[in-house]
Design an enzyme around this catalytic site. Structure first.
Site, PDB file in Angstrom:
ATOM      1  CD  GLU A   1      29.244  -3.246 -35.678  1.00  0.00           C
ATOM      2  OE1 GLU A   1      29.981  -2.331 -35.314  1.00  0.00           O
ATOM      3  OE2 GLU A   1      28.006  -3.174 -35.640  1.00  0.00           O
TER       4      GLU A   1
ATOM      5  CB  SER B   1      33.969  -2.631 -27.125  1.00  0.00           C
ATOM      6  OG  SER B   1      32.663  -2.811 -26.597  1.00  0.00           O
TER       7      SER B   1
ATOM      8  N   GLY C   1      28.943  -2.268 -27.486  1.00  0.00           N
ATOM      9  CA  GLY C   1      28.520  -1.454 -26.352  1.00  0.00           C
ATOM     10  C   GLY C   1      28.776  -2.103 -25.000  1.00  0.00           C
TER      11      GLY C   1
ATOM     12  CE  LYS D   1      25.899   1.708 -31.605  1.00  0.00           C
ATOM     13  NZ  LYS D   1      26.065   0.547 -30.741  1.00  0.00           N
TER      14      LYS D   1
ATOM     15  CD  GLU E   1      22.782  -0.935 -31.289  1.00  0.00           C
ATOM     16  OE1 GLU E   1      22.578   0.132 -31.910  1.00  0.00           O
ATOM     17  OE2 GLU E   1      23.804  -1.120 -30.590  1.00  0.00           O
TER      18      GLU E   1
ATOM     19  CG  HIS F   1      23.949  -1.724 -35.950  1.00  0.00           C
ATOM     20  ND1 HIS F   1      23.500  -2.058 -34.695  1.00  0.00           N
ATOM     21  CD2 HIS F   1      25.235  -1.309 -35.798  1.00  0.00           C
ATOM     22  CE1 HIS F   1      24.467  -1.840 -33.825  1.00  0.00           C
ATOM     23  NE2 HIS F   1      25.532  -1.390 -34.467  1.00  0.00           N
TER      24      HIS F   1
ATOM     25  CG  ASN G   1      26.290   3.203 -35.464  1.00  0.00           C
ATOM     26  OD1 ASN G   1      25.398   4.048 -35.585  1.00  0.00           O
ATOM     27  ND2 ASN G   1      26.042   1.936 -35.151  1.00  0.00           N
TER      28      ASN G   1
HETATM   29  P1  PGA Z   1      30.389   0.173 -29.865  1.00  0.00           P
HETATM   30  O1  PGA Z   1      29.321   0.032 -31.065  1.00  0.00           O
HETATM   31  O2  PGA Z   1      31.647   0.706 -30.474  1.00  0.00           O
HETATM   32  O3  PGA Z   1      29.739   1.151 -28.907  1.00  0.00           O
HETATM   33  O4  PGA Z   1      30.565  -1.169 -29.283  1.00  0.00           O
HETATM   34  C1  PGA Z   1      29.713  -0.424 -32.314  1.00  0.00           C
HETATM   35  C2  PGA Z   1      28.515  -0.484 -33.225  1.00  0.00           C
HETATM   36  O5  PGA Z   1      27.417  -0.780 -32.743  1.00  0.00           O
HETATM   37  O6  PGA Z   1      28.623  -0.246 -34.438  1.00  0.00           O
END
Ligand code: PGA
Length: 255
Positions: free
Chosen positions: A170, A216, A176, A15, A100, A98, A13
């Site tokens: 998630e 992460s 993140g 982003k 976000e 997601h 992903n």
């Molecule tokens: P990350 O993000 O691996 O940077 O924690 C995962 C995601 O948001 O899908």
């Protein structure tokens, strides 16, 4: 039945990262590194990189996804992209719901469901994200939150369509932040989500469903997470932006 009946899917992903030249460089670096993967490999990229990603991955084992889509086929929705537009380009996957999007763009369980429906209708495979906030985990309502998000998102989805759904668990506190869920926590919630799906559909459908972990996940912890019975792959943010790191996760999933 066990893990072997399910597809393992490692999806990046990206982003809101990578200009076109940067995307090109990353994909060129990634292709040879993931060519021998024994799992499905997907990169979900910004809309502006879809065309580049589709062209560069042609003939390779890397599949391309978008990071969102709107629920209408077309219309007065300034700034939005429809599932049909993605499908027509050759895109195969789309991330929906997601955290976000939920956190910063007003996405609700109901709009997630509408987008899931539209994506399925257009013929896309959906990576549906669910997961609890830190305070929800602390309140002991992780299961309730994940069950609710899963049930509402899958409303009106048939058992046959479920074969084009991947769920990504998630935990929002792990995204993140460098704070990965332990492999036990990931396995526990993924297994719980599978039990929710078994009740909604049936055990057979639930056993076949790919449920990823995201938050992460990196080259170092991937092995342990992916070894768990209910962890059928990963949705990778930060580590998907570096070819060697993403390739290491793909390699861990190919064991
Ligand atoms: P990350 O993000 O691996 O940077 O924690 C995962 C995601 O948001 O899908």
């Amino acid at each position: 039945m066990n893990k072997a009946v399910r597809k393992t899917v490692i999806a990046g992903n990206w982003k809101m990262n990578k200009t076109r030249p940067e995307a090109k460089a990353l994909i060129e670096e990634l292709k040879p590194l993931t060519a021998k993967a024994d799992c499905d490999v997907v990169i979900c990229v910004p809309y502006t990189n879809l065309e580049t990603a589709l062209a560069l991955t042609e003939g390779s084992n890397i599949k391309v996804g978008a990071e969102n889509c709107h629920w209408a086929e077309s219309g007065a929705f300034t700034g939005e992209i429809s599932a049909l537009m993605l499908k027509e380009m050759g895109v195969q996957y789309v991330i929906i719901g997601h955290s976000e999007r939920r956190q910063y763009f007003g996405e609700t369980d109901v709009t997630v469901n509408k987008r899931v429906r539209a994506a399925l209708d257009a013929g896309l495979t959906v990576i549906l994200c669910v997961g609890e906030l830190l305070e929800q985990r602390e309140q002991g309502i992780t299961e309730e939150i994940c069950a609710m998000q899963t049930k509402i998102a899958l409303a009106g989805v048939t058992e046959e369509e479920l074969s084009r759904i991947i769920i990504a668990y998630e935990p929002v506190w792990a995204i993140g932040t460098g704070k990965t869920a332990t492999s036990e926590q990931a396995d526990e919630v993924n297994g719980y989500i599978r039990s929710v799906v078994a009740k909604l559909y049936n055990n057979n459908a639930a056993q076949k469903l790919t449920i990823q972990y995201g938050g992460s996940m990196n080259a170092k912890n991937a092995d342990e997470l992916l070894a768990k019975e209910h962890v059928d792959g990963g949705l990778i943010g930060g580590a998907s932006l570096k070819a060697p790191d993403f390739a290491a996760i793909v390699a861990a999933a190919s064991k």
